[in-house]
Scaffold this motif. Structure first.
Motif, PDB file in Angstrom:
ATOM      1  N   VAL A  37       0.751  -1.245   0.088  1.00  0.00           N
ATOM      2  CA  VAL A  37       0.061   0.120  -0.145  1.00  0.00           C
ATOM      3  C   VAL A  37       0.898   1.251   0.146  1.00  0.00           C
ATOM      4  O   VAL A  37       1.941   1.459   0.726  1.00  0.00           O
ATOM      5  N   ARG A  38       0.410   2.299  -0.848  1.00  0.00           N
ATOM      6  CA  ARG A  38       1.259   3.543  -0.765  1.00  0.00           C
ATOM      7  C   ARG A  38       0.359   4.363  -0.121  1.00  0.00           C
ATOM      8  O   ARG A  38      -0.731   4.543   0.002  1.00  0.00           O
ATOM      9  N   THR A  39       1.016   5.379   0.682  1.00  0.00           N
ATOM     10  CA  THR A  39       0.502   6.452   1.460  1.00  0.00           C
ATOM     11  C   THR A  39       1.531   7.667   0.950  1.00  0.00           C
ATOM     12  O   THR A  39       2.684   7.476   1.659  1.00  0.00           O
ATOM     13  N   GLY A  40       1.237   8.641   0.451  1.00  0.00           N
ATOM     14  CA  GLY A  40       2.136   9.679   0.171  1.00  0.00           C
ATOM     15  C   GLY A  40       3.216   9.351  -0.608  1.00  0.00           C
ATOM     16  O   GLY A  40       3.077   8.688  -1.516  1.00  0.00           O
ATOM     17  N   SER A  41       4.364   9.358  -0.090  1.00  0.00           N
ATOM     18  CA  SER A  41       5.733   8.876  -0.598  1.00  0.00           C
ATOM     19  C   SER A  41       6.417   7.963  -0.040  1.00  0.00           C
ATOM     20  O   SER A  41       7.563   7.449  -0.349  1.00  0.00           O
ATOM     21  N   HIS A  42       5.393   7.050   0.717  1.00  0.00           N
ATOM     22  CA  HIS A  42       5.854   6.025   1.179  1.00  0.00           C
ATOM     23  C   HIS A  42       5.218   4.628   0.742  1.00  0.00           C
ATOM     24  O   HIS A  42       3.883   4.827   0.587  1.00  0.00           O
ATOM     25  N   VAL A  43       5.803   3.620   0.648  1.00  0.00           N
ATOM     26  CA  VAL A  43       5.119   2.181   0.632  1.00  0.00           C
ATOM     27  C   VAL A  43       5.273   1.300   1.687  1.00  0.00           C
ATOM     28  O   VAL A  43       6.453   1.086   1.994  1.00  0.00           O
ATOM     29  N   HIS A  44       4.346   0.576   2.198  1.00  0.00           N
ATOM     30  CA  HIS A  44       4.547  -0.140   3.195  1.00  0.00           C
ATOM     31  C   HIS A  44       3.935  -1.642   2.554  1.00  0.00           C
ATOM     32  O   HIS A  44       2.957  -1.709   1.990  1.00  0.00           O
ATOM     33  N   THR A  45       4.981  -2.700   2.536  1.00  0.00           N
ATOM     34  CA  THR A  45       4.451  -3.959   2.136  1.00  0.00           C
ATOM     35  C   THR A  45       3.799  -4.921   3.287  1.00  0.00           C
ATOM     36  O   THR A  45       4.145  -4.613   4.539  1.00  0.00           O
ATOM     37  N   SER A  46       2.979  -5.563   2.844  1.00  0.00           N
ATOM     38  CA  SER A  46       2.547  -6.743   3.775  1.00  0.00           C
ATOM     39  C   SER A  46       3.660  -7.641   4.210  1.00  0.00           C
ATOM     40  O   SER A  46       4.641  -7.536   3.528  1.00  0.00           O
ATOM     41  N   GLY A  47       3.422  -8.492   5.263  1.00  0.00           N
ATOM     42  CA  GLY A  47       4.656  -9.458   5.606  1.00  0.00           C
ATOM     43  C   GLY A  47       4.625 -10.227   4.285  1.00  0.00           C
ATOM     44  O   GLY A  47       3.659 -10.920   3.689  1.00  0.00           O
ATOM     45  N   GLN A  48       5.930 -10.583   3.958  1.00  0.00           N
ATOM     46  CA  GLN A  48       6.287 -11.331   2.693  1.00  0.00           C
ATOM     47  C   GLN A  48       6.859 -12.528   3.253  1.00  0.00           C
ATOM     48  O   GLN A  48       7.954 -12.500   3.746  1.00  0.00           O
ATOM     49  N   LEU A  49       6.410 -13.681   2.818  1.00  0.00           N
ATOM     50  CA  LEU A  49       6.869 -15.098   2.902  1.00  0.00           C
ATOM     51  C   LEU A  49       7.995 -15.407   2.059  1.00  0.00           C
ATOM     52  O   LEU A  49       8.024 -14.711   0.896  1.00  0.00           O
ATOM     53  N   PRO A  50       8.783 -16.319   2.295  1.00  0.00           N
ATOM     54  CA  PRO A  50      10.053 -16.760   1.339  1.00  0.00           C
ATOM     55  C   PRO A  50       9.398 -17.711   0.156  1.00  0.00           C
ATOM     56  O   PRO A  50      10.023 -18.782  -0.019  1.00  0.00           O
ATOM     57  N   PHE A  51       8.260 -17.275  -0.487  1.00  0.00           N
ATOM     58  CA  PHE A  51       8.015 -17.967  -1.707  1.00  0.00           C
ATOM     59  C   PHE A  51       8.964 -18.062  -2.839  1.00  0.00           C
ATOM     60  O   PHE A  51       9.435 -17.121  -3.030  1.00  0.00           O
ATOM     61  N   VAL A  52       9.237 -19.195  -3.512  1.00  0.00           N
ATOM     62  CA  VAL A  52       9.813 -19.340  -4.567  1.00  0.00           C
ATOM     63  C   VAL A  52       8.903 -20.066  -5.489  1.00  0.00           C
ATOM     64  O   VAL A  52       8.691 -21.256  -5.115  1.00  0.00           O
ATOM     65  N   VAL A  86       6.722  -4.001  -4.181  1.00  0.00           N
ATOM     66  CA  VAL A  86       6.854  -2.446  -4.255  1.00  0.00           C
ATOM     67  C   VAL A  86       6.928  -1.880  -5.699  1.00  0.00           C
ATOM     68  O   VAL A  86       5.878  -1.143  -6.270  1.00  0.00           O
ATOM     69  N   GLU A  87       7.621  -2.658  -6.411  1.00  0.00           N
ATOM     70  CA  GLU A  87       7.591  -2.378  -8.106  1.00  0.00           C
ATOM     71  C   GLU A  87       6.455  -2.645  -8.771  1.00  0.00           C
ATOM     72  O   GLU A  87       5.902  -1.532  -9.575  1.00  0.00           O
ATOM     73  N   ALA A  88       5.587  -3.706  -8.444  1.00  0.00           N
ATOM     74  CA  ALA A  88       4.394  -4.140  -8.586  1.00  0.00           C
ATOM     75  C   ALA A  88       3.259  -3.024  -8.693  1.00  0.00           C
ATOM     76  O   ALA A  88       2.720  -2.520  -9.440  1.00  0.00           O
ATOM     77  N   LEU A  89       3.626  -2.182  -7.328  1.00  0.00           N
ATOM     78  CA  LEU A  89       2.657  -1.005  -7.029  1.00  0.00           C
ATOM     79  C   LEU A  89       3.008   0.313  -7.826  1.00  0.00           C
ATOM     80  O   LEU A  89       1.980   1.014  -8.096  1.00  0.00           O
ATOM     81  N   VAL A  90       4.288   0.687  -7.797  1.00  0.00           N
ATOM     82  CA  VAL A  90       4.632   1.940  -8.223  1.00  0.00           C
ATOM     83  C   VAL A  90       5.380   1.876  -9.722  1.00  0.00           C
ATOM     84  O   VAL A  90       5.870   3.019 -10.330  1.00  0.00           O
ATOM     85  N   GLU A 153       9.350 -14.077   7.929  1.00  0.00           N
ATOM     86  CA  GLU A 153       8.233 -13.260   7.110  1.00  0.00           C
ATOM     87  C   GLU A 153       8.963 -11.775   7.563  1.00  0.00           C
ATOM     88  O   GLU A 153       9.549 -11.781   8.435  1.00  0.00           O
ATOM     89  N   LEU A 154       8.966 -11.027   6.547  1.00  0.00           N
ATOM     90  CA  LEU A 154       9.561  -9.660   6.368  1.00  0.00           C
ATOM     91  C   LEU A 154       8.679  -8.450   5.769  1.00  0.00           C
ATOM     92  O   LEU A 154       7.808  -8.878   4.871  1.00  0.00           O
ATOM     93  N   GLU A 155       8.386  -7.287   6.489  1.00  0.00           N
ATOM     94  CA  GLU A 155       7.895  -6.174   5.826  1.00  0.00           C
ATOM     95  C   GLU A 155       8.942  -5.200   5.610  1.00  0.00           C
ATOM     96  O   GLU A 155       9.881  -4.934   6.408  1.00  0.00           O
ATOM     97  N   LEU A 156       8.676  -4.247   4.640  1.00  0.00           N
ATOM     98  CA  LEU A 156       9.313  -2.942   4.209  1.00  0.00           C
ATOM     99  C   LEU A 156       8.273  -2.086   4.302  1.00  0.00           C
ATOM    100  O   LEU A 156       7.229  -1.767   3.902  1.00  0.00           O
ATOM    101  N   VAL A 157       9.331  -0.749   4.649  1.00  0.00           N
ATOM    102  CA  VAL A 157       8.675   0.528   4.401  1.00  0.00           C
ATOM    103  C   VAL A 157       9.953   1.299   3.807  1.00  0.00           C
ATOM    104  O   VAL A 157      10.875   1.220   3.955  1.00  0.00           O
ATOM    105  N   VAL A 158       9.264   1.781   2.398  1.00  0.00           N
ATOM    106  CA  VAL A 158      10.281   2.541   1.608  1.00  0.00           C
ATOM    107  C   VAL A 158       9.896   3.909   1.265  1.00  0.00           C
ATOM    108  O   VAL A 158       8.485   3.884   1.048  1.00  0.00           O
ATOM    109  N   GLU A 159      10.649   4.703   0.966  1.00  0.00           N
ATOM    110  CA  GLU A 159      10.555   6.023   0.612  1.00  0.00           C
ATOM    111  C   GLU A 159      10.826   6.342  -0.915  1.00  0.00           C
ATOM    112  O   GLU A 159      11.747   5.647  -1.201  1.00  0.00           O
TER     113      GLU A 159
END
Length: 168
Positions: A37-52, A86-90, A153-159
Motif C-alpha cells: 500500500v502506498r501512502t504519500g511518498s511511502h510504500v508499506h509492504t504486507s508481510g512477505q513469506l519466502p515463496f519461490v 513495491v515495484e508492482a505497485l509503483v 516473514e518480512l515487511e518493508l517501508v520504502v520512501e
C-alpha cells in the motif's frame, strides 16, 4: 508499429543481476490483504513469506528444522518478494530513495536467539542493492509460528522520490 515499453527498474534490476538475484513475480496473498500500500511518498509492504515459484522452500522453526544460515537466505528471499511488491505497485524501484524500515519475524525454536543474524540476510541484500539508501531502521522478532509454518516473514517501508509522490 508498437511503442516499446520501457524496462521496469533498470538500475535496480541490473544491480540485482550482478548479485545473482532477480525479482520474482509478486507472491499471491494467502489471506484478505494486498501485497503493498502506498501512502504519500511511502510504500508499506504486507508481510512477505519466502515463496519461490509459489511454494515455501523450507518450513519449520529456526534453530530446529531450519538453520540460522538457511533462514538468513530465506530472509533475503522475503526481501526480494517485498521489492517485487513495491515495484508492482509503483512501477519503478529506481525511484526508491530510502529503505526506511525492515521488520522481520523469525519462527524460532524456544532456545534460538539469533533473530538479528537471520534478518541480516535481508538487511545485507538491501545494502548491496541500494547502497547508503539501503541503510534502515529494523526490528528482528522471534515468534512461535508464522503462516504456513514459514520460518521467516518480512515487511518493508520504502520512501519514493518526489517525482513519484502524489501531487496535491
Amino acid at each position: 508499429m508498437t511503442d516499446a515499453v520501457p524496462a521496469r527498474s533498470p538500475r535496480t534490476r541490473a544491480r540485482l543481476a550482478e548479485l545473482g538475484h532477480a525479482l520474482p513475480e509478486v507472491a499471491a496473498p494467502v489471506a484478505a490483504y494486498v501485497p503493498a500500500v502506498r501512502t504519500g511518498s511511502h510504500v508499506h509492504t504486507s508481510g512477505q513469506l519466502p515463496f519461490v515459484d509459489g511454494a515455501l522452500p523450507r518450513t519449520g522453526k529456526v534453530g530446529a528444522e531450519v538453520t540460522g544460515e538457511q533462514a538468513a537466505e530465506l530472509a533475503a528471499t522475503c526481501c526480494l518478494n517485498a521489492l517485487a511488491a513495491v515495484e508492482a505497485l509503483v512501477g519503478d524501484l529506481d525511484q526508491v530513495v530510502r529503505i526506511v524500515k525492515v521488520t522481520g519475524f523469525v519462527a524460532s525454536d524456544p532456545s534460538f536467539t539469533g533473530q538479528p543474524a537471520v534478518i541480516n540476510g535481508a538487511s545485507t541484500l538491501l545494502g548491496e542493492v541500494f547502497g547508503e539508501a539501503g541503510s534502515h531502521a529494523r526490528s528482528a522478532v522471534g515468534v512461535a509460528v508464522l503462516p504456513l509454518d514459514a520460518p521467516v516473514e518480512l515487511e518493508l517501508v520504502v520512501e519514493l522520490s518526489a517525482s513519484l509522490a502524489p501531487t496535491a
